[in-house]
Design a protein around this motif. Structure first.
Motif, mmCIF file in Angstrom:
data_model
loop_
_atom_site.group_PDB
_atom_site.id
_atom_site.type_symbol
_atom_site.label_atom_id
_atom_site.label_comp_id
_atom_site.label_asym_id
_atom_site.label_seq_id
_atom_site.Cartn_x
_atom_site.Cartn_y
_atom_site.Cartn_z
ATOM 1 N N VAL A 10 3.273 5.851 -3.001
ATOM 2 C CA VAL A 10 4.444 6.554 -3.535
ATOM 3 C C VAL A 10 4.359 6.631 -5.058
ATOM 4 O O VAL A 10 4.652 7.675 -5.652
ATOM 5 C CB VAL A 10 5.751 5.861 -3.078
ATOM 6 N N ALA A 11 3.945 5.558 -5.700
ATOM 7 C CA ALA A 11 3.801 5.552 -7.157
ATOM 8 C C ALA A 11 2.778 6.588 -7.610
ATOM 9 O O ALA A 11 3.010 7.330 -8.570
ATOM 10 C CB ALA A 11 3.403 4.155 -7.640
ATOM 11 N N GLN A 12 1.649 6.652 -6.929
ATOM 12 C CA GLN A 12 0.613 7.629 -7.281
ATOM 13 C C GLN A 12 1.105 9.051 -7.061
ATOM 14 O O GLN A 12 0.849 9.946 -7.873
ATOM 15 C CB GLN A 12 -0.649 7.365 -6.465
ATOM 16 N N LEU A 13 1.818 9.276 -5.969
ATOM 17 C CA LEU A 13 2.362 10.598 -5.682
ATOM 18 C C LEU A 13 3.383 11.018 -6.730
ATOM 19 O O LEU A 13 3.363 12.159 -7.207
ATOM 20 C CB LEU A 13 2.990 10.617 -4.283
ATOM 21 N N THR A 26 0.841 -1.206 0.000
ATOM 22 C CA THR A 26 0.000 0.000 0.000
ATOM 23 C C THR A 26 0.869 1.246 0.000
ATOM 24 O O THR A 26 0.578 2.217 -0.716
ATOM 25 C CB THR A 26 -0.936 0.003 1.224
ATOM 26 N N PHE A 27 1.944 1.223 0.758
ATOM 27 C CA PHE A 27 2.868 2.351 0.798
ATOM 28 C C PHE A 27 3.518 2.569 -0.566
ATOM 29 O O PHE A 27 3.602 3.701 -1.049
ATOM 30 C CB PHE A 27 3.942 2.115 1.870
ATOM 31 N N ALA A 65 4.716 -3.507 -6.028
ATOM 32 C CA ALA A 65 3.714 -3.578 -4.969
ATOM 33 C C ALA A 65 2.821 -4.804 -5.128
ATOM 34 O O ALA A 65 2.449 -5.443 -4.152
ATOM 35 C CB ALA A 65 2.870 -2.300 -4.951
ATOM 36 N N HIS A 66 2.483 -5.121 -6.364
ATOM 37 C CA HIS A 66 1.612 -6.291 -6.581
ATOM 38 C C HIS A 66 2.368 -7.604 -6.375
ATOM 39 O O HIS A 66 1.743 -8.629 -6.115
ATOM 40 C CB HIS A 66 0.991 -6.246 -7.982
#
Length: 97
Positions: free
Chosen positions: A10-13, A5-6, A94-95
């Motif tokens: 970070v990827a979205q940010l 989730t973290f 992440a996945h």
């Protein structure tokens, strides 16, 4: 679970930061077409945000071709590449967790 989730956050940010900077580059490039007042605070902020990146690119690549500066296009393409590559890499990481 928490780590993935973290990493997704970070990827979205990062993707959001890349998108915002792309718009800054576009706005700065458009403003140069109308001969802006160099003392305008908005113009100064845009130039402070873009000129260091342009200078870095100009150090390695001749960007003025036929009187047109291609540095903004190179920056946008580079940011698009980073957005696609780094963000997808983080999402896949992440996945995989």
């Amino acid at each position: 679970m928490v780590l993935s989730t973290f990493i997704l956050a970070v990827a979205q940010l990062l993707s959001t930061v890349f998108t915002i900077y792309i718009w800054v580059v576009i706005i700065a490039a458009l403003i140069t077409w109308v001969r802006p007042d160099p003392y305008n605070p908005i113009v100064q902020v845009l130039m402070r945000l873009t000129e260091p990146v342009y200078a870095f690119i100009r150090r390695y690549i001749p960007t003025v071709i036929g009187g047109i500066d291609l540095a903004p296009i190179i920056v946008i393409l580079g940011l698009q590449f980073l957005d696609l590559f780094v963000v997808k890499l983080l999402v896949q990481l992440a996945h995989g967790l």
